[in-house]
Write a protein that holds these residues in place. Sequence first.
Motif, PDB file in Angstrom:
ATOM      1  N   LEU A  64       7.336 -35.007  33.326  1.00  0.00           N
ATOM      2  CA  LEU A  64       8.375 -33.966  33.264  1.00  0.00           C
ATOM      3  C   LEU A  64       9.173 -34.020  31.962  1.00  0.00           C
ATOM      4  N   PHE A  65       9.202 -35.208  31.326  1.00  0.00           N
ATOM      5  CA  PHE A  65      10.034 -35.347  30.130  1.00  0.00           C
ATOM      6  C   PHE A  65       9.462 -34.540  28.977  1.00  0.00           C
ATOM      7  N   ILE A  66      10.363 -33.931  28.236  1.00  0.00           N
ATOM      8  CA  ILE A  66       9.964 -33.158  27.054  1.00  0.00           C
ATOM      9  C   ILE A  66      10.164 -34.062  25.843  1.00  0.00           C
ATOM     10  N   GLU A  67       9.066 -34.344  25.142  1.00  0.00           N
ATOM     11  CA  GLU A  67       9.141 -35.295  24.020  1.00  0.00           C
ATOM     12  C   GLU A  67       9.139 -34.629  22.665  1.00  0.00           C
ATOM     13  N   ASP A  68       8.743 -33.339  22.641  1.00  0.00           N
ATOM     14  CA  ASP A  68       8.530 -32.726  21.323  1.00  0.00           C
ATOM     15  C   ASP A  68       9.596 -31.708  20.960  1.00  0.00           C
ATOM     16  N   ALA A  69      10.822 -31.904  21.455  1.00  0.00           N
ATOM     17  CA  ALA A  69      11.899 -30.962  21.106  1.00  0.00           C
ATOM     18  C   ALA A  69      12.583 -31.412  19.819  1.00  0.00           C
ATOM     19  N   GLU A  70      13.340 -30.480  19.247  1.00  0.00           N
ATOM     20  CA  GLU A  70      14.165 -30.838  18.096  1.00  0.00           C
ATOM     21  C   GLU A  70      15.598 -30.856  18.604  1.00  0.00           C
ATOM     22  N   VAL A  71      16.244 -32.023  18.536  1.00  0.00           N
ATOM     23  CA  VAL A  71      17.572 -32.176  19.133  1.00  0.00           C
ATOM     24  C   VAL A  71      18.553 -32.603  18.043  1.00  0.00           C
ATOM     25  N   ARG A  72      19.588 -31.817  17.847  1.00  0.00           N
ATOM     26  CA  ARG A  72      20.574 -32.122  16.799  1.00  0.00           C
ATOM     27  C   ARG A  72      21.967 -32.255  17.407  1.00  0.00           C
ATOM     28  N   LEU A  73      22.690 -33.216  16.864  1.00  0.00           N
ATOM     29  CA  LEU A  73      24.090 -33.396  17.256  1.00  0.00           C
ATOM     30  C   LEU A  73      24.941 -33.291  16.006  1.00  0.00           C
ATOM     31  N   SER A  74      26.056 -32.585  16.108  1.00  0.00           N
ATOM     32  CA  SER A  74      26.939 -32.516  14.954  1.00  0.00           C
ATOM     33  C   SER A  74      28.388 -32.646  15.392  1.00  0.00           C
ATOM     34  N   GLY A  75      29.204 -33.150  14.478  1.00  0.00           N
ATOM     35  CA  GLY A  75      30.632 -33.323  14.757  1.00  0.00           C
ATOM     36  C   GLY A  75      31.223 -34.269  13.749  1.00  0.00           C
ATOM     37  N   GLY A  76      32.521 -34.141  13.511  1.00  0.00           N
ATOM     38  CA  GLY A  76      33.173 -35.007  12.531  1.00  0.00           C
ATOM     39  C   GLY A  76      32.583 -34.818  11.141  1.00  0.00           C
ATOM     40  N   GLY A  77      32.091 -33.610  10.849  1.00  0.00           N
ATOM     41  CA  GLY A  77      31.553 -33.305   9.527  1.00  0.00           C
ATOM     42  C   GLY A  77      30.132 -33.791   9.302  1.00  0.00           C
ATOM     43  N   LYS A  78      29.479 -34.316  10.329  1.00  0.00           N
ATOM     44  CA  LYS A  78      28.109 -34.809  10.165  1.00  0.00           C
ATOM     45  C   LYS A  78      27.173 -34.129  11.147  1.00  0.00           C
ATOM     46  N   GLU A  79      25.903 -34.048  10.757  1.00  0.00           N
ATOM     47  CA  GLU A  79      24.890 -33.561  11.684  1.00  0.00           C
ATOM     48  C   GLU A  79      23.732 -34.540  11.669  1.00  0.00           C
TER      49      GLU A  79
END
Lengths: 304, 749
Positions: A64-79
């Motif tokens: 069930l797990f999706i392994e091929d996604a593109e996941v980005r986190l941003s905050g505090g001026g960084k991504e």
Amino acid sequence: MGVSILFFTSCEEPFDPPLYGDRNEVVVEAFIEWNPENNLPPYVILSRSFPFTAEIDPQFIGELFIEDAEVRLSGGGKEVLLTSFCVEDLPPPIREEVGAQLGIDSFFVNLCLYIDIQRDLEVQPGETYQLEIEVEERKFQSLTTIPRPVPLDSLWAAPVPDPKADSLAQLFLRLSDPAGPDYYRYFTSVDGGALIPPLTSVTDDNIFDGQQFNVSILKAEPRGSEIDPATFGYFKRGSSVVLKWCTLDEDQFNFWETLEFSRNNQGPFSSYTLVSYNIEGEDGIGIFGGQSCYYYSILIPMEL
Amino acid sequence: MTEAESGEAIIGGNITVSQMPGVGTTTNSYGYYSITLAGGDYTLIFSYIGFENKRVDVNLEDDIKLDIELGLGIDMEEVVVTGEDEDENVSRTSMGVINLNMEQVSRLPVIFGELDVLKTIQLLPGVLSAGEGFSGFHVRGGGADQNLVLLDEATVYNSGHLLGFISVFNSDAIKNTTLIKGGMPPEYGGRISSVLDIQMKEGNNRKFQAEGGIGLIASRLTLQGPILKEKTSFLISGRRTYLFDLAQPLLKGGNFEGTNYYFYDVNAKVNYRFSDRDKVFFSAYFGRDILDFVSGNRGFRFQMPYGNRTATLRWNRTFGNKMFKNTSLIYNDYQFDFEGQQEEFKFALKSGIRDYTLKTDFDFFPDAAHHLKWGYSISHHKLSPNQASGSTGDAEFDSAQKPEYALQGGVYLQNDWKISNRLNLLVGLRYSFFNHIGPYPGEEGEDPLIRGESVVWYDAFEPRASLNYRLNSQTSVKAGYARTNQYLHLVSSSTSTLPTDIWVPSTRLIPPQTGDQYSLGLFRNFFNNTYEASVEVYYRDLSNQLEYSETYTPSLADRLEDEFEVGKGRAYGVEWFLNKRKGDLTGWIAYTFSVAERKFDEINGGEYFPASYDRRHDLAVVGTYSLNERIDLGATFVFGSGQNYTPIEGLYLINGFPAEIYGQRNSAQLPAYHRLDFSLVLNPRKETGEGRFRSYWTFAVYNVYSRKNPLFIYPSYEEDASTGAIKSEAFQVSLFPILPSITWNFKFN
């Protein structure tokens, strides 16, 4: 008497629910935590929904797990672009540590997740973070803010009310709740086991806003364990307990509040409750939650 | 008009004129009647089902006053389904009105052996049960809170004992029950679906009587008699459950010692006739369910008492021979309390509603063609939603909830107009208003409103009309329209009346509910009124309906008005009714096809969905048979479409454990509901039956073939700790298998 009549006369038998076609939800479990040791990197688990009638074994869950996604986190001026990996890729000691942190006792399942492995993102209370996910041209996003941390004043063990139960103890905490809305959640771990939440793990402070008080907490029972009403929620004397005490952002509180209510109230007097999500994007469900946590360890003495 | 044996007023008694077919009238709720005829000689016939007819010759030169007593019919085959006039089905102007006779109710099979008028009305067309065994009901696609339930004019806000399995109405104290599901006359207001008007007995003013019974779960005793013969009489009736009291010795010394549950209720009434024209009644009801729970090992205990209280003071007065007035002062409250303690942590929760009401109604009979009614009512409401408080050690908590106040009132005028021998028109108008008054926290940027300040004002005109056209003496066609407004609301996430249900007022965020009902019916009696039959169709338009949001979870601190979604509804259906009223075998067949749908912007994607009580097909077959002088048999069979539920269309994992993805709201259906019940009443032998003490036995079997009717389904996920596999399954829960019961009843004159 009502309860006894229901108990003595009611009966239950298996029911074959109607079959429905596959749903196509993408499920997000994304958490970003501040704690004084700064020892838990932000992580995201992506999975797919499945039919009610599926055989849910470890292999099925792994798929069930999706392994091929593109996941980005941003905050505090960084991504940052999070790194995908599965726990089977990790050496066993690290695997166990990850398991204990994520509340997973055993690794029948090859859990796959996305993580800020380099710790590039600085996590601070009050800061707002954005999550962006792209899966097979489907896009999902969400925002969360790390809430203000609220530490405990103290934590102690006490005997249980029944004097004959001298091998058991209960834990009390003292909290000074600051004025203004706060949302709390806690987890317990016993003798190095996983940190797991109790059945009802969240509360807001609407009725105790700004007050200082003592309250007992329940030992979280591992899933699938038999519940014994005589010992439920109590700790064994001599055990080593870790309490993880968190404040949550409001969306995350609403998510756990509705999910736990829905799980605990499948009965004759309730209708269904939908879980409150904060994931934007078609067929995106789940939670991106910010939290501030403290970890407290206590060894419960044999004599109380 | 009164009963000769007890002096009780006869409600709905019939007065006809032998020389003038089609001319007549009926007695009102206090047994009062008035008929206007030109001067001359007439024979008046006074009749009421179950009683001997009385013929009186009168020579009318001037107004006369005629008090009539009717004795019990010698031929007891006259004991029939309804306590109304023989052709009332055809001749009455209003539609959808059903009177229930307690004699009939007492011979039908009942669950737990407890007679329950609310269970009996569920067997009528257009009335649906709220669920297996529950006394809650739905009328023509309306919610359970949309029924106005009155006990001697006092509103009963929660009509269930024992989580709603037994109604609060002790059948020994009830004289008459009227259900109005169609064209609600203008004298009633405040609810949009139906009126259930229950009147208590007045108390025998001729002789002292004691009656009672001992059942499996409760016993009951009623005393009534004259205080001053012919002038004043009293009735007091009580019952109490004892099942758990009997279990107390088993709990002694254990963890649960001190745990108990029981309910009791008391009905009392006195009346005093202080002149030929004036009579005063005082009636009261007090009922409580009490649950004490103790878990000594965990240092935990709570007490949960809840129930209703009502008191009604009424003054009847007649003016001349054509006008009758009743003024009532009414108090009623419903209170739910919870007090719990676990070691040093104490917690209390209170909620309730309390009303004071003053109302006056006039009946005026200016001539034979008109029966005018007018009046007013005004109520002061105090609504206390969840008021929670607690303490632990030195800290004390208090929810921010404060009581809410409101004034509600109405004035009305109606005329039941006999336009011709064939055509009757009942037309009227009600003006209603509701004023939500402070204290109120106010909106952002607004100062809080203080006590007594007006928060919001709503008012409305509610036209009502019904038309009866008699095709012939046996057949009539009727049409009706009624607009109704509702200013108090109860939104429940459950399917029954629960003690925790909370009534909320209309506020700035909660507009009043409005209903428009259109109905059309064909009514026909056969074989000298032995059979009565009817077909009625209706369509209802409902606005400002309330539901909790789909993500609602109960919280003591919530302001409930913030938790509701406001939407609209529609309901339509057709009801067939065939009723055999006379003979050794009596009973009825009622079949209803109905649809009840709701639409909310924020629920179900804004699409119409079936209400949870939308059950398309509903059939009841009810019969009683007098086998011989000693044995009466009764049976009921019910069949209904299964309850709607919201299906689970898929699952997903959170923290490795399944959670549900729901499909369209109420788009799936449980298997059909059906059940057969039997009863047998063993009357006393004739030789003992003539003495002052009589006793009889009632045997009943509920769910004779033990059908497992699903009450609800639930999903279950079992995790195998040794393999990590999770098994997902669904289970259906059925409540009552075959349940026999036995009750011993007695009467002492």
